[in-house]
Design a protein around this motif. Structure first.
Motif, short mmCIF file in Angstrom:
data_model
loop_
_atom_site.label_atom_id
_atom_site.label_comp_id
_atom_site.label_asym_id
_atom_site.label_seq_id
_atom_site.Cartn_x
_atom_site.Cartn_y
_atom_site.Cartn_z
N THR A 184 -1.81 66.77 57.46
CA THR A 184 -1.51 66.06 56.52
C THR A 184 -0.50 66.32 55.51
O THR A 184 0.45 65.35 55.32
CB THR A 184 -2.87 65.55 55.87
N ALA A 185 -0.38 67.63 55.15
CA ALA A 185 0.73 67.92 54.05
C ALA A 185 1.65 68.84 54.81
O ALA A 185 2.82 69.01 54.42
CB ALA A 185 0.01 68.70 53.01
N SER A 186 1.21 69.38 56.04
CA SER A 186 2.17 70.28 56.71
C SER A 186 3.00 69.77 58.01
O SER A 186 4.05 70.42 58.29
CB SER A 186 1.21 71.47 57.24
N SER A 187 2.75 68.60 58.50
CA SER A 187 3.55 68.09 59.51
C SER A 187 4.95 67.79 58.94
O SER A 187 5.02 67.07 58.30
CB SER A 187 2.64 66.98 60.26
N SER A 188 5.81 68.14 59.77
CA SER A 188 7.37 68.06 59.49
C SER A 188 8.14 67.63 60.86
O SER A 188 9.15 68.13 60.68
CB SER A 188 7.77 69.16 58.55
N ASP A 189 7.54 67.63 61.85
CA ASP A 189 7.93 67.33 63.20
C ASP A 189 7.40 66.19 63.74
O ASP A 189 6.92 65.12 63.07
CB ASP A 189 7.79 68.45 64.04
N ALA A 190 7.52 65.93 64.93
CA ALA A 190 7.20 64.66 65.55
C ALA A 190 5.57 64.42 65.39
O ALA A 190 5.08 63.29 65.59
CB ALA A 190 7.63 64.51 67.12
#
Length: 430
Positions: free
Chosen positions: A50-56
């Motif tokens: 939720t806070a860490s996804s920074s890709d697809a």
């Protein structure tokens, strides 16, 4: 098939036809992302994204994370799920067909657009055979509630994310349930003594869509907070079974309504935090699932017209409230750099069971137990892309059950076991 004691033998046969049209196995719940997660990095970190996804993968976890994509990218992932859960009993009524292992391939991506927008997409397919719709009326046979062929499905998710400023991002998206456009036409003759019964069923599914929304806030260079919301996703199935009974040369119409919910994913909300320390990157999530709104997987049968005397005289299969409960699932993941190119990942999660403990009374017998998961992974970055590996073991706590079933002997059994999930993902960025 619960067709005894109907007012007339022909009407009992009509009830039996409906039970036959309802097929045999239970239509189970859940989407594959809810159960297994999405993306090699997030899966290796316990499913926390939720806070860490920074890709697809942000298109599923939190579409606001799409705004953090530093470049356009395309990901190809292949994974394999192995079941080692079973039911043990000396009673033949508890015998289970083996749960079929699932091999899946997914293509996802993030594309930079003008005006600080980023678009994300996911296409995941894990069909071991042609997709089927298997459902039943209420029965006492033990069935796993959240696993099996319900996870053999196609997923399509798309979203948009925007980074409003250096601290705040927002995103919107949607998921499409593509098990749609299914049309069924059935004519089933049944001979009961001198009476012949036939029926026709037309069942069409309209596409179902769930809405996704999310936000991310960067408090400073180390701390990021994220929140996301996903609406429920399912098919509400309704069909009229038009049956005709011939009695002494006279045709009697019996019009019945079949209703059910299939491919159910509950409403859910997540909050997460990520902390990027000099030692390691740590992230944690809490996700609430509104399972209490799940009406259950069984087909409900009733007269189209409640006042119609012929249909109202039938003995219909019994119904029971499924009594699923809301649950909160914690997840935590850690990522540590070994050098400039290699990172080591690990994670834990714990899912309480939303399904009711098989009760001593009642016929419904949907099996589930708490599941603890341990995950490990490795990532390697190179110019123009990266490669990621993940492996997870999900342990389902064992339960012993003595099921008291009306008009039948008690059913005694144990269930539980483990699931193993592993995969590899390749990323190309530009």
């Amino acid at each position: 098939m619960y067709c005894e004691n109907a007012v007339r033998r022909s009407l009992a046969s009509a009830g039996c036809l409906v039970a036959l049209l309802a097929f045999l196995p239970v239509a189970k719940a859940n989407t594959v992302q809810d159960t297994l997660g999405q993306g090699a990095r997030a899966k290796a970190m316990g499913g926390a994204g939720t806070a860490s996804s920074s890709d697809a993968s942000a298109v599923y976890y939190n579409p606001a994370g799409l705004g953090d994509c530093t470049a356009s990218e395309v990901n190809f992932e292949i994974s394999h799920l192995v079941y080692a859960v079973d039911v043990e009993s000396d009673d033949a009524r508890a015998e289970q067909g083996s749960l079929r292992d699932r091999t899946a391939m997914a293509i996802s991506g993030c594309v930079q657009l003008p005006a600080r927008l980023h678009a994300g997409f996911l296409f995941d397919t894990g069909l071991q055979s042609a997709q089927t719709l298997d459902q039943s009326t209420l029965r006492s046979k033990p069935e796993y509630a959240l696993y099996g062929n319900s996870l053999e499905q196609v997923s399509m998710i798309a979203g948009l994310g925007m980074r409003l400023n250096t601290k705040f991002s927002v995103g919107l998206g949607g998921a499409l349930l593509v098990n749609s456009g299914l049309g069924i036409g059935i004519s089933v003759p049944i001979v009961a003594g001198q009476e012949e019964l036939s029926g026709d069923l037309q069942w069409t599914l309209d596409p179902a869509v769930a809405a996704y929304a999310g936000a991310k806030y960067r408090a400073n260079n180390e701390v990021t907070i994220g929140a996301s919301f996903r609406s429920a996703l399912f098919h509400k199935l309704e069909a009229e079974a038009l049956t005709t009974v011939e009695v002494a040369g006279v045709l009697l119409d019996v019009d019945l309504l079949l209703e059910s919910v299939a491919w159910y994913s509950p409403m859910q909300a997540s909050i997460g935090v990520a902390y990027d320390s000099p030692i390691a990157y740590v992230t944690a999530d809490l996700t609430w699932y509104r399972w209490s709104a799940y009406p259950g997987p069984y087909i409900h049968i009733s007269p189209v017209d409640e006042d119609e005397s012929i249909a109202a005289a039938l003995n219909y299969p019994p119904t029971e409230a499924p009594k699923f409960s809301d649950v909160v699932v914690p997840r935590i993941g850690v990522e540590r750099s070994l050098n400039a190119d290699v990172v080591l990942r690990g994670g834990l999660s714990y899912r309480p069971s939303p399904a009711p403990v098989p009760e001593a009374a009642g016929r419904a017998n949907l099996l589930d137990s708490s599941v603890a998961s341990l995950s490990l992974g490795l990532g390697y970055s190179y110019t123009g892309g990266s490669i990621g590996f993940f492996a997870r073991v999900h342990h389902m706590a064992e339960r012993s059950v003595r099921k008291e079933i009306e008009d039948e002997a008690d059913l005694v059994y144990r269930f539980g076991g483990a699931l193993f999930d592993a995969g590899i993902a390749l990323k190309s960025a530009w």
